[in-house]
Design an enzyme around this catalytic site. Structure first.
Site, PDB file in Angstrom:
ATOM      1  CD  GLU A 479      -3.009  -1.150   2.162  1.00 19.72           C
ATOM      2  OE1 GLU A 479      -4.144  -1.499   1.855  1.00 19.72           O
ATOM      3  OE2 GLU A 479      -2.699  -0.801   3.318  1.00 19.72           O
TER       4      GLU A 479
HETATM    5  C1  BMA Z   1      -4.671  -3.661   4.296  1.00 23.71           C
HETATM    6  C2  BMA Z   1      -3.549  -4.612   4.487  1.00 23.71           C
HETATM    7  C3  BMA Z   1      -3.078  -4.636   5.903  1.00 23.71           C
HETATM    8  C4  BMA Z   1      -4.236  -4.560   6.821  1.00 23.71           C
HETATM    9  C5  BMA Z   1      -5.525  -4.887   6.127  1.00 23.71           C
HETATM   10  C6  BMA Z   1      -6.731  -4.783   6.983  1.00 23.71           C
HETATM   11  O1  BMA Z   1      -4.336  -2.382   4.642  1.00 23.71           O
HETATM   12  O2  BMA Z   1      -2.548  -4.369   3.589  1.00 23.71           O
HETATM   13  O3  BMA Z   1      -2.169  -3.620   6.117  1.00 23.71           O
HETATM   14  O4  BMA Z   1      -4.016  -5.385   7.901  1.00 23.71           O
HETATM   15  O5  BMA Z   1      -5.731  -4.045   5.035  1.00 23.71           O
HETATM   16  O6  BMA Z   1      -6.915  -3.468   7.427  1.00 23.71           O
END
Ligand code: BMA
Length: 919
Positions: A479
């Site tokens: 991300e």
């Molecule tokens: C995204 C993932 C994790 C996180 C998940 C749930 O952001 O990449 O970083 O645990 O969603 O929030």
């Protein structure tokens, strides 16, 4: 192939495994963990982390119990020293080295009372020449190794406070519990995440060795890489599958290599029959590395394929480092496979446009030159303490991956680089591992020391695992382009160019070269819109597309979370892309699991303990009573249930059905996209498994128990599926069949309408449709409007059962099979449905060892077989629907059982109807 598992050793003196080459393993007991200022000194183990040894010696309680994650913060704020017993069997005058395969994280190492070195990266391998220290070591009793581990949270804070230290615009750096994780090279989720606790553990988490070299064996191989690719292959580009295989080998050593060394290889099948052998060519020796190559004609070896796409053919290769006088100086043995796996992000071609694929770029994987549909989930650290993650437990987990019809896992950034045994298991079971560097949900410093540290970490891990055919991709981090840079733009748009440049310094200029030394594909960020250009005449061949998008074109991967539960069944809410790498919604673990980590008194939905173990939304700091943020996650589960299902009057949670329902509708949506212009070719949901017992996105609980989600995902990841798509506002109902087979399949879809009591309804629409479906494609088999066909009915008492039966064949398998799947459509929310008691009957046959479930008096929705604590198993199917008078035989696979089979008597069955009952 050696799977090095820790071995218990005699406590008095470290006399462990002595290999022929005088490699003394320091794995085992005989260590002491101490902190003099806390007056703690206890027997310890290597590999380990302080929490584990303190727990083993009952200095602390179970770190996972109750709110111990908060209570044990003091362990993380302190320094801990691991001291060995005197190391016996060393010759004083030999060339002597220490090799550490993993130190977590900030250490000061001494040997014989003298300082050896300091380290600051959990993910690097370290090796030190201690010959002179040893030769001046007075007596055997002084040959003690001592490793002091500094407190990572303290050190991270100190680094952050250094004058001139890098800063970021507000709101960019995601803090879970301990701050400043981005300054240090340690598992990022050790400082907290939204699915797990923050222990910030410290310790020698991987094996360590003393190595003594001599004239016969003057070098020690500490790491090696074998890269297998098709001649002419370039990263991220599909190679010519008719070209011979190229095998590049490169050996990292310490010691002194005599002049004129060469490399000899032998390639063997798993029965040890030699397939090819000989000398490698283009041998090049430096003072740290020996490289060489060879080629293998096409057709000499059988290909490795992922799960369900063909066999997992594996080979052994030994590579001998041979002196000019023909003595073998050292040997590397690897198990490997022959495959190409490419992340294809190339522009959509004219031929693809002619097929109806939308313009833009591809974003999908190709195995051995074939597109395939990637079905899977995201793997997170399976435990807050890696040293206690066993091969057996991961073997079971990966069996569940295979049983769940998955062929790919995204090994999420911000945990730890996977141990070799994980890749070994994935090689055997055909699970592709999309692997990531450990950076996520933050931006990172770019000072030269940090970048050098990161390069060393990347280079070591890339080389360590590259030979595994299960390795699918390297991604820079989690991300970044789709979140972090966007947050910069929101918070301080004028600063975006600076932070984009820094982003490229780390994720393109530093990490890409570590990957592109081999043939595997790379993408700097999961998620991204892919590359804008790829040009190998540039030093950094990738130029990212970022947000340079042409309307009407489709690019890249999607990452989608929406905690408004009304998005269930709402197709227009889901993103349209080429691949979905994460999406999800959280749910509760089972009561059986909760009971292992919280007290009976805490065992209700919103008890303080349960609330504070819900780290979604994260506390955002060290506050241990942020009920406000925890309540947000709890409320999302409650709201989802209230919106969609009968409200239960019981302690276990139906939020799991909502979770599964949502993932199924999203996976159906993504998979249908394989036959739509976006040509969608992958769905990896968030998240495969749990780190501990807490409300999370997991489909598999900490002990291996499957939630509703894993069963539902297994079902919707079948090769050929049938699924409804419904717009509740317009009444537009279509049903599609989707296939991920590589050849055309033909068959029939049927539609039968019922009321909940099981009466068939004469709805005026086709009752069956014959179809033919192309490779990795979808086809519509019904298109109607409920407003037209259900006008005379009460929508709360109408359901439709759809089935598909198709003949086709599996990839790389000529035999024709019949693929079956069924699904249900309900035009109103199940909350409003006129559910009747379906009269479920459950029996068990000692002769077939199967359970049988029958719905005797109506339609049964979400039939759930449950089993008591003490065993871990999975049913062949679960969370299914039953048509009136339908019987389903359910087999099971036991993973572990401490009940001596008594769990069988404890199996219960219920369906959604039970949620309407008072108890
Ligand atoms: C995204 C993932 C994790 C996180 C998940 C749930 O952001 O990449 O970083 O645990 O969603 O929030």
């Amino acid at each position: 192939m050696q799977l090095l598992v820790s071995t218990a050793l005699a406590a008095a003196c470290l006399q462990p495994l002595v290999y022929a080459q005088k490699v003394i393993s320091l794995v085992g007991n005989g260590w002491t963990l101490s902190n003099p200022s806390l007056n703690v000194s206890v027997p310890a183990h290597l590999p380990s982390q302080a929490h584990l040894d303190l727990y083993a010696n009952q200095v602390i309680g179970n770190p996972y119990y109750g709110l111990n994650d908060f209570n044990l913060r003091w362990v993380a704020w302190n320094n801990w020293t691991y001291t060995s017993a005197p190391i016996a069997g060393l010759s004083s005058n030999a060339s002597t080295w220490l090799q550490f395969d993993g130190l977590d994280t900030f250490t000061s190492i001494s040997f014989c009372g003298q300082h050896v070195a300091s380290t600051n990266n959990q993910f690097r391998q370290y090796w030190f020449d201690v010959s002179s220290i040893l030769s001046s070591c007075a007596s055997d009793a002084d040959r003690v190794l001592s490793i002091n581990f500094g407190s990572a949270p303290n050190i991270a804070n100190a680094i952050a406070a250094e004058p001139g230290q890098e800063t970021w615009p507000s709101g960019v750096q995601q803090v879970f519990e301990f701050p400043n994780r981005w300054f240090i090279r340690k598992e990022q989720s050790d400082f907290g995440w939204d699915w797990g606790p923050a222990f910030a553990p410290a310790g020698p988490w991987k094996p360590a060795y003393v190595v003594q070299l001599d004239k016969v064996e003057p070098v020690h191989i500490r790491n090696s890489v074998v890269d297998i690719y098709r001649q002419g292959q370039l990263n991220n580009l599909p190679p010519d599958q008719t070209k011979p295989w190229m095998v590049n080998a490169s050996i990292d050593y310490f010691g002194s290599l005599p002049e004129g060394a060469t490399l000899q290889y032998t390639l063997m099948d798993l029965d040890n029959n030699t397939v090819m052998s000989g000398g490698m060519t283009s041998v090049n020796c430096t003072n740290a590395t020996v490289t060489g190559e060879t080629s293998i004609p096409d057709g000499t070896v059988d290909l490795w394929w992922p799960n369900q796409l063909g066999p997992q053919n594996l080979y052994y290769m030994t590579i001998d480092l041979v002196s000019a006088s023909n003595d073998t100086l050292a040997t590397v043995a690897k198990r490997l496979g022959f495959r190409t796996i490419v992340l294809n992000e190339s522009p959509i071609s004219d031929a693809q446009l002619a097929q109806g694929i939308a313009p833009g770029n591809n974003w999908h994987f190709e195995i051995n030159g074939h597109e395939f549909y990637a079905k899977g989930s995201n793997f997170i650290p399976p435990d807050a303490f890696w040293p206690r993650v066993t091969v057996e437990r991961m073997d079971q987990l990966f069996d569940s991956v295979v049983d769940g019809n998955q062929n790919m896992l995204r090994v999420w950034a911000s945990g730890a680089y996977s141990p070799d045994f994980l890749y070994d298991l994935a090689d055997e079971k055909g699970i592709l591992l999309w692997s990531e560097f450990e950076f996520g949900d933050a931006l990172y410093p770019v000072n030269p020391e940090f970048l050098d540290n990161v390069f060393q970490e990347a280079d070591y891990n890339v080389r360590r695992v590259n030979h595994h055919p299960s390795l699918a991709l390297w991604a820079g981090g989690n991300e970044l382009e789709n979140l972090e840079l966007i947050l910069v733009n929101e918070s301080a748009p004028e600063e975006l160019p600076r932070y984009m440049a820094e982003y490229e310094t780390l994720f393109l200029d530093t990490l890409l070269p570590a990957v592109f030394g081999n043939s595997i594909s790379y993408t700097p960020s999961s998620t991204s819109n892919g590359w804008l250009s790829l040009n190998f005449s540039n030093p950094i061949p990738i130029v990212e597309r970022y947000y340079n998008l042409t309307p009407g074109s489709v690019y890249g991967e999607t990452d989608f979370y929406n905690y408004d539960p009304s998005v269930l069944y709402n197709d227009s809410a889901f993103p349209v892309g080429r691949f979905s790498n994460e999406f999800g919604y959280h749910s509760m673990p089972s009561l059986q699991s909760w009971r292992t980590q919280v007290s009976e008194a805490d065992l209700h939905f919103n008890s303080s303990t349960v609330l504070l173990r819900d780290h979604h939304d994260p506390s955002g700091g060290l506050n241990t009573s942020n009920f406000h943020n925890s309540s947000i996650g709890q409320a999302q589960m409650t709201e989802a249930v209230e919106l969609w299902y009968p409200i239960p009057n019981k302690t276990d949670s139906i939020a799991n059905v909502f979770q599964a329902d949502l993932y199924v509708s999203e996976i159906e949506f993504y998979r249908r996209g394989s036959g739509l212009p976006n040509r969608q070719l992958g769905s990896l949901y968030w998240q495969l498994e749990d780190t501990w017992v807490a409300p999370t996105w997991a489909g598999i609980e900490y002990d291996g128990r499957w939630k509703v989600l894993h069963y539902a995902a297994k079902d919707i990841y079948e090769h050929v599926i049938i699924a409804p798509y419904y717009n509740i506002t317009t009444g537009n109902l279509s049903v599609w069949v989707t296939s991920d087979l590589w050849d055309t399949a033909t068959g029939r879809a049927t539609f039968t309408w019922y009321d909940w009591s099981g009466q068939q309804l004469p709805v005026n629409v086709a009752s069956s449709v014959d179809f033919s479906i192309g490779a990795i494609n979808s086809t519509r088999v019904l298109q109607t409007f409920t407003t037209d066909i259900l006008g005379d009915y009460n929508l709360t008492n109408v359901i439709m059962h759809m089935t598909v039966e198709a003949k086709g064949s599996l990839p790389n398998d000529n035999s024709t099979r019949t693929f079956r799947h069924d699904n249900w459509f309900h035009p109103s929310a199940l909350k409003d449905a006129q559910l009747v008691d379906p009269g479920l009957q459950l029996s068990y046959s000692n002769s077939t060892e199967n359970f049988t479930v029958t719905a005797t008096s109506g339609v049964a929705a979400w039939v759930w077989l449950d089993y008591p604590a003490g065993a871990v198993l999975n049913f062949e199917s679960n969370a299914f629907w039953l048509a009136p008078n339908e019987t389903r035989e359910v087999a099971y696979t036991v993973k572990s059982d401490s009940t001596n089979g008594a769990w069988i008597q404890g199996v219960t069955v219920q369906s959604l109807y039970n949620q309407t009952l008072a108890t």
